[in-house]
Design a protein around this motif. Structure first.
Motif, mmCIF file in Angstrom:
data_model
loop_
_atom_site.group_PDB
_atom_site.id
_atom_site.type_symbol
_atom_site.label_atom_id
_atom_site.label_comp_id
_atom_site.label_asym_id
_atom_site.label_seq_id
_atom_site.Cartn_x
_atom_site.Cartn_y
_atom_site.Cartn_z
ATOM 1 N N CYS A 164 -0.928 11.741 -44.278
ATOM 2 C CA CYS A 164 -2.278 11.343 -43.865
ATOM 3 C C CYS A 164 -2.869 10.260 -44.752
ATOM 4 O O CYS A 164 -3.947 9.759 -44.482
ATOM 5 N N PHE A 165 -2.174 9.878 -45.804
ATOM 6 C CA PHE A 165 -2.723 8.852 -46.694
ATOM 7 C C PHE A 165 -2.436 7.449 -46.143
ATOM 8 O O PHE A 165 -1.350 6.888 -46.308
ATOM 9 N N VAL A 166 -3.436 6.902 -45.488
ATOM 10 C CA VAL A 166 -3.303 5.582 -44.855
ATOM 11 C C VAL A 166 -4.433 4.702 -45.352
ATOM 12 O O VAL A 166 -5.601 5.077 -45.246
ATOM 13 N N GLN A 167 -4.117 3.577 -45.917
ATOM 14 C CA GLN A 167 -5.183 2.714 -46.418
ATOM 15 C C GLN A 167 -5.721 1.815 -45.309
ATOM 16 O O GLN A 167 -4.952 1.187 -44.586
ATOM 17 N N ILE A 168 -7.027 1.784 -45.241
ATOM 18 C CA ILE A 168 -7.687 0.968 -44.217
ATOM 19 C C ILE A 168 -8.501 -0.110 -44.923
ATOM 20 O O ILE A 168 -9.346 0.178 -45.751
ATOM 21 N N HIS A 169 -8.183 -1.331 -44.627
ATOM 22 C CA HIS A 169 -8.760 -2.462 -45.341
ATOM 23 C C HIS A 169 -10.045 -2.898 -44.649
ATOM 24 O O HIS A 169 -10.060 -3.083 -43.442
ATOM 25 N N ARG A 226 -13.281 -0.368 -51.146
ATOM 26 C CA ARG A 226 -12.714 -0.543 -49.813
ATOM 27 C C ARG A 226 -13.031 0.603 -48.864
ATOM 28 O O ARG A 226 -13.485 0.382 -47.749
ATOM 29 N N ASP A 227 -12.755 1.841 -49.316
ATOM 30 C CA ASP A 227 -12.874 2.966 -48.387
ATOM 31 C C ASP A 227 -14.320 3.164 -47.953
ATOM 32 O O ASP A 227 -14.593 3.451 -46.791
ATOM 33 N N VAL A 228 -15.255 2.968 -48.888
ATOM 34 C CA VAL A 228 -16.665 3.164 -48.552
ATOM 35 C C VAL A 228 -17.113 2.081 -47.561
ATOM 36 O O VAL A 228 -17.774 2.362 -46.566
ATOM 37 N N ALA A 229 -16.702 0.843 -47.830
ATOM 38 C CA ALA A 229 -17.070 -0.257 -46.940
ATOM 39 C C ALA A 229 -16.509 -0.025 -45.546
ATOM 40 O O ALA A 229 -17.198 -0.211 -44.544
ATOM 41 N N SER A 230 -15.278 0.409 -45.484
ATOM 42 C CA SER A 230 -14.630 0.636 -44.193
ATOM 43 C C SER A 230 -15.345 1.719 -43.412
ATOM 44 O O SER A 230 -15.678 1.557 -42.244
ATOM 45 N N ARG A 231 -15.583 2.791 -44.085
ATOM 46 C CA ARG A 231 -16.170 3.954 -43.419
ATOM 47 C C ARG A 231 -17.565 3.634 -42.880
ATOM 48 O O ARG A 231 -17.936 4.026 -41.785
ATOM 49 N N ASN A 232 -18.345 2.887 -43.668
ATOM 50 C CA ASN A 232 -19.692 2.554 -43.229
ATOM 51 C C ASN A 232 -19.709 1.612 -42.035
ATOM 52 O O ASN A 232 -20.587 1.709 -41.178
ATOM 53 N N ALA A 233 -18.759 0.699 -41.991
ATOM 54 C CA ALA A 233 -18.690 -0.195 -40.842
ATOM 55 C C ALA A 233 -18.440 0.615 -39.573
ATOM 56 O O ALA A 233 -19.056 0.394 -38.538
ATOM 57 N N CYS A 270 -8.242 10.438 -36.877
ATOM 58 C CA CYS A 270 -7.476 10.540 -38.121
ATOM 59 C C CYS A 270 -7.492 9.173 -38.804
ATOM 60 O O CYS A 270 -6.521 8.723 -39.369
ATOM 61 N N GLY A 271 -8.638 8.498 -38.667
ATOM 62 C CA GLY A 271 -8.764 7.149 -39.215
ATOM 63 C C GLY A 271 -9.548 7.152 -40.510
ATOM 64 O O GLY A 271 -9.187 7.832 -41.462
ATOM 65 N N MET A 272 -10.651 6.393 -40.496
ATOM 66 C CA MET A 272 -11.390 6.178 -41.745
ATOM 67 C C MET A 272 -12.109 7.423 -42.235
ATOM 68 O O MET A 272 -12.240 7.659 -43.413
ATOM 69 N N ALA A 273 -12.646 8.184 -41.302
ATOM 70 C CA ALA A 273 -13.324 9.414 -41.689
ATOM 71 C C ALA A 273 -12.794 10.521 -40.790
ATOM 72 O O ALA A 273 -12.600 10.326 -39.603
ATOM 73 N N ARG A 274 -12.517 11.643 -41.391
ATOM 74 C CA ARG A 274 -11.892 12.729 -40.631
ATOM 75 C C ARG A 274 -12.710 13.998 -40.793
ATOM 76 O O ARG A 274 -13.340 14.204 -41.836
#
Lengths: 212, 642, 250
Positions: free
Chosen positions: B261-266, B330-337, B518-522
């Motif tokens: 489940c560890f997938v980096q989202i840019h 990165r993760d915070v920026a992605s999730r908020n978008a 199962c993307g940025m926020a689960r």
């Protein structure tokens, strides 16, 4: 054997073309220098010719050498043309060039063959003319409008051929650097233009009667 | 499934040295008696093939593309880290180690990460010696740039094409061994299965992409260097051919799969612009230094950006995270978008994008100064979107781009199948729950150039391996299995395309399911829903997919179908894994586990382990095994961005 | 965003032995934001639904760096935009009603495989002949031990940027691979690490190039004009002189 390997290689053949091309340009310069005497007077031209022919050994060596260089240049050129045609046996349906101003490079084989035709006619005309008096031959020749026009066309084709040939030669010799681009650019225009003007002026000289 | 991490004894800094001393060797004269199969020719695969061939082993190298030079490592832009401390700014092996393990949110194995930092310096030496044209200072020494997650300048780069140059370096070393006949190169071959004889990995089955012919290849050991599985989401920054098939086949034959489940989202990618879109393009994160992220306050506001007045704009990052603003991780920026778009505030045709606005920076610093910093990025953006960021805000959206999870490996990079190794992105080893920028290239080359040689010698030197030829029944059985599967894939296509679905349609459906749940926020609910929906998609695929052509010819639809079939199975353990890990860590954000400030809340007490999944057969839920993470040298701390 | 209707004439060839023909397809409502390959994806989905064989073409990274994609579009390799691979070419460069002719890269060496796919393994064999520094893993000197002037490193990088796509060969009227070979020879002859094998490399790589059957360069400059990475024919000039020096002075 390394010289054979070199000569048979693609780049070796480029070097052959470039070196023989350079020799031919040198020849053209000397030819142009000789012809330039015509602008002064036909008698000076005649005496230049007489001087030249008073050294038969030099003339014979020079002409045979020139013939050899010319022949090598032509044969290698034709060989390259034939080989290159085979390297891309299937043509594109849409035939387009990406590079602009490619007329000279595109037509090298044809301009070259035309120059060969010209050289044959020119040599024949000059050799079968009045042997002793070359000046007479020249003035008779250029009194014909058709022949004069043929010469002028040939000189234009020659200039076109040289403009790409000279640039290619420098490229083959490895002379391509941003620092020299501007000067190379100028040379590739200046040299062919020089030949065109100098050689091209001669038929005009006779056509308009100022040659004598 | 027994998980023995085989971490050597001794203090952290001496483990690798101790290990090399205690590892078995194969003497040079005997190495030529061994054959090793390496699948994949990216940084890890090409460097491993070249290095092992130099040492004297016979290598069979396989790649899916037409040339080993095209592997997706080539697309890496930023750079490669090393602890050279050339800038004299306080870097050290220990600091690189610490930054990496912290960046991974303390979900990686201490000893592996330390070793990575140790060999990082040799990688740079090696690449320079190969003629990799790294950027230089005027004095002729190597230049460095700084990168996220570190306070030192330790990133070596070759313009924006570092991955390309490093890969071409490894490819050149590989080419030299091909010429020396120590490597036999098999291009345009796809690995379809792994063959075990006596419980050990002894070969693979490949499919020739041009002819469709299935082939058997036997060897003494098999190394997988087959990259990540980001394409499970359909849209990612991965290359089109990147897939999970090789790793998944190995998994089905008994290799544990770790942390899927560890997938980096840019966060800064060019957004999706239509349902025809095939892939996503990354834009450098550095843009957020000067760009301000915003969306309209009112959901569904479709006015062009210039006509939305200040008071109707929501600079949500600046408002929510006043201290970090647009520079949140990165993760915070992605999730908020994603959050903004889910709330209907997304912009652009698809409403799946947010603005990254340079207007203020341009007003402040002038166009010239902004262009100097970002000119090439603006150009690239304009090429793709036909919009000039100088005149209207960029649109960005997060995209999947690296997978930290992968085949479980021990300290020797060996999977739970003896004789089967995994290197590069396809193993789980060094990045924990999040990878730092410029570390992927480092890991791939560390594995291939400097680690796998010791590991392979140790395995061959300590294992008695009889001669195995490809005519053994195990090979025939595996080959027949592959053949049957291709038949099965083509079964639903016999009666033509009427009423059928295409491979891409199914792949998009799977991708959307994974992206949504199962993307940025689960969260538990979403993951359970995804798990419930998955079988229907799988069923639709096997019953209704239409694949033109046959298996005995070049058939790109069939190739894709085979990969999608594996993604469909793989998605299951991905979701299971995300469901099991009820904590938030690194890239993995479980909405149930957040701090008051919406930051990931790790739970070391309950989740300080590597999840390793075991395949139990079709229709049977996968079994979870745990490798506890023991930190002897450092104390895990809560990541803080303040 | 707008949409256009286009028609395509695509070279269809079942396999390497079959003879190919142009087939015409029409596509409606193609978004101008699509990349060229995405447009082909749409065509392939359409063909698949019609029960026809989709067009085979090579592609992978779709961000202009892997060098896998490439075709001749309306007579120009990688299409009309400068320094752009096919995957980075967008449909906004075409107009509604356009007919786009798509042909595979052609050369005696790039044998056809299927439709737009060709075999470019000749490039690999040129590199195998000497496009490397013979250095084993390990035991290399410290990366900063040999300084390289930044201008030299930049020149080497200019040459090293080659993605091996084959557009240079495809566009050359002579099917020559001199830009590809020259770029690698230039890169390694510029850098101090490449000096030991400099002469041997020039000799063997040129020999391999000739041996493959690539044509001879006649300085038409088509290659550098279509090169998606803007690699200059200065690299060919450098190769010419490298080869000469290697032949006469080694």
């Amino acid at each position: 054997m390394w010289p054979i390997i070199f000569l048979k290689s693609s780049i070796g053949k480029k070097w052959v073309m470039a070196c023989t091309g350079l020799c031919l340009i040198f020849f053209l310069f000397s030819h142009a220098a000789g012809n330039a005497t015509l602008f002064y007077s036909t008698s000076l031209f005649q005496s230049y010719a007489d001087q030249l022919h008073s050294h038969p050994l030099i003339v014979s060596l020079f002409s045979k050498g020139l013939f050899a260089v010319f022949a090598i240049h032509i044969i290698t050129g034709i060989l390259l043309f034939l080989q290159n045609r085979k390297a891309r046996p299937q043509k594109y349906k849409v035939h387009k060039r990406a590079f602009k101003n490619s007329i000279a490079s595109r037509t090298m084989i044809y301009s070259g063959l035309f120059i060969l035709l010209f050289a044959v006619i020119h040599t024949a005309a000059v050799s079968f003319g009045d042997h002793g008096v070359i000046a007479h031959t020249v003035s008779t020749m250029f009194s014909s409008f058709v022949l004069s026009m043929f010469y002028i066309v040939a000189f234009v084709v020659l200039a076109l051929h040289i403009s790409h040939g000279l640039w290619s030669m420098l490229q083959t010799f490895g002379v391509n650097h941003p620092r020299y681009t501007w000067i190379i650019h100028k040379i590739t225009y200046a040299v062919p233009l020089f030949f065109l003007l100098l050689f091209g002026a001669i038929p005009f000289l006779f056509l308009f009667g100022s040659g004598n | 499934m027994e998980l023995n991490s085989a971490v050597p004894e001794g203090p952290l800094a001496e483990k690798w040295d101790n290990h090399r001393f205690s590892s078995k060797l194969v003497n040079p004269a005997n190495r030529r008696k061994y054959k090793i199969i390496i699948v994949g020719t990216g940084l890890a695969g090409a460097s491993a093939a070249a290095t092992l061939a130099e040492q004297g082993y016979n290598i069979d190298s396989f790649c899916i593309q037409d040339s080993p030079r095209r592997a997706h490592s080539i697309a890496a832009q930023g750079g490669i880290n090393a602890a050279k401390n050339y800038q004299n700014d306080g870097d050290s092996i220990r600091r690189l180690f610490y930054d990496t393990i912290k960046g991974g949110d303390f979900r990686s194995r201490e000893a592996n990460v330390y070793r990575l930092a140790q060999v990082s310096n040799s990688i740079i030496d090696q690449c320079v010696a190969q003629g990799v044209p790294f950027a230089r200072e005027y004095g002729g020494t190597l230049a460095n740039r700084s990168f996220g997650g570190a306070q030192v300048s330790r990133t070596f780069y070759a313009r924006g094409q570092t991955g390309q140059q490093l890969l071409l370096g490894a490819y050149s070393a590989l080419s030299r061994q091909i010429k020396a006949k120590k490597v036999s190169m098999h291009t345009r071959k796809e690995m379809m299965d792994i063959v075990l004889v006596g419980g050990k990995a002894r070969g693979i089955i490949t499919r020739d992409i041009i002819t469709g012919k299935l082939e058997k290849h036997a060897a003494d050991a098999v190394i997988l260097a087959t990259g990540g599985y980001g394409n499970a989401y359909f849209l990612s920054t991965n290359a089109m051919a990147s897939n999970v098939t090789a790793a998944w086949r190995a998994h089905k034959k008994g290799a544990g799969f770790a942390n899927p489940c560890f997938v980096q989202i840019h966060p800064t990618c060019i957004p999706v612009h239509g349902d025809y879109q095939s892939k996503l393009t990354l834009m450098s994160e550095s843009l957020r230094n000067d760009g301000r992220v915003w969306v309209p306050k009112k959901p569904g506001d479709s006015r062009p950006p210039a006509s939305i007045p200040e008071e109707d704009r929501d600079y949500y990052l600046e408002n929510k995270y006043p201290s970090f603003g647009n520079l949140v991780p990165r993760d915070v920026a992605s999730r908020n978008a994603k959050e903004q778009c889910d709330a209907g505030k997304g912009v652009g045709n698809t409403q799946l994008a947010v603005y990254l606005d340079f207007a203020e920076a341009i007003k402040r610093d002038g166009e010239a100064s902004i262009l100097k910093k970002y000119g090439n990025l603006f150009q690239m953006y304009e090429k793709i979107t036909d919009s000039n960021p100088l005149h209207e805000p960029m649109m960005i959206y997060p995209a999947v781009h690296y997978t930290m999870g992968g085949l479980w490996v021990d300290y020797n990079l060996m999977t739970t199948i003896p004789g089967l190794f995994a290197v590069g992105e396809c193993n789980f080893s060094d990045h924990g729950a999040n990878r730092l920028g410029a570390s992927a290239l480092m890991q791939g080359l560390a594995d291939g150039y400097f680690i796998i040689g010791t590991a392979v010698a140790n395995y061959l030197g300590s294992t008695s391996l009889g001669h195995v030829a490809a005519d053994k029944p195990e090979f025939t059985k595996a080959l027949n299995g592959v053949d049957d599967r291709i038949e099965k894939l083509l079964r639903s296509s016999k009666n033509g395309p009427a009423g059928k679905v295409t491979v891409d349609e199914i792949h998009k459906e799977l991708g959307l399911l994974l992206w949504d749940h199962c993307g940025m926020a689960r969260n538990k609910q979403g993951l359970e829903l995804a798990l419930a929906k998955l079988p229907a998609i799988q069923k639709k695929f096997w019953n209704d997919v239409y694949i033109p052509g046959s298996g005995k010819e070049l058939n790109q639809s069939l190739e894709r179908a085979g990969r999608v079939a594996d993604f469909l199975e793989f998605a299951e353990i991905m979701i299971h894994d995300a469901l099991d890990r009820a904590e938030s860590c690194g890239c993995h954000l479980r909405e149930e586990s957040q701090t008051a400030e919406n930051e990931a809340k790790r739970d070391d007490e309950n989740f300080s382990y590597v999840s390793v999944w075991e395949h139990k057969g079709a229709g049977v839920p996968p079994a979870l095994h745990k490798e506890p993470l023991v930190f002897e040298d450092i104390v895990p701390s809560q990541r803080s961005y303040k | 965003m707008s949409e256009i209707d286009i028609s395509l004439e695509i070279w269809r060839q079942k396999d390497s032995l079959a003879s190919g023909v142009f087939e015409t397809y029409s596509l409606q409502r193609i978004s101008t934001d699509m990349s060229f390959l995405e447009m082909l994806d749409v065509l392939n989905e359409q063909l698949t639904r019609e029960g026809k064989d989709p067009v085979a073409f090579d592609h992978d990274c779709r961000e202009g760096i892997c060098g896998m994609c490439g075709a001749v579009v309306n007579g120009i390799a990688h299409g009309p935009e400068p320094e752009t691979t096919l995957c980075q070419l967008h449909m906004r460069h075409f107009k509604s009603g356009d007919t786009i002719v798509i042909e595979p890269f052609r050369s005696r060496v790039f044998l056809p495989i299927k439709d737009l796919m060709v075999d470019r393994s000749g490039f690999d064999r040129i590199i195998q002949a000497g496009g490397y520094v013979s250095v084993n893993t390990g035991g290399t000197p410290d990366a900063n031990a040999i300084p390289v002037p930044s201008t030299t490193a930049e020149l080497a990088m200019d040459a090293a940027a080659c993605i091996g796509c084959g557009a240079c060969v495809a566009s050359c009227p002579n099917g020559a691979a001199m830009l590809f070979t020259g770029a690698k020879i230039a890169q390694l002859s510029l850098l101090p690490q490449g000096q030991q094998e400099r002469k041997e490399r020039a000799l063997s790589m040129v020999a391999a190039m000739d041996n493959e059957g690539f044509g001879n360069c006649t300085n038409e400059r088509e290659c550098e004009t279509v090169c998606p990475k803007g690699i200059s024919i200065r690299n060919i000039a450098r190769m010419n002189s490298e080869y000469f020096k290697a032949s006469f002075f080694s």
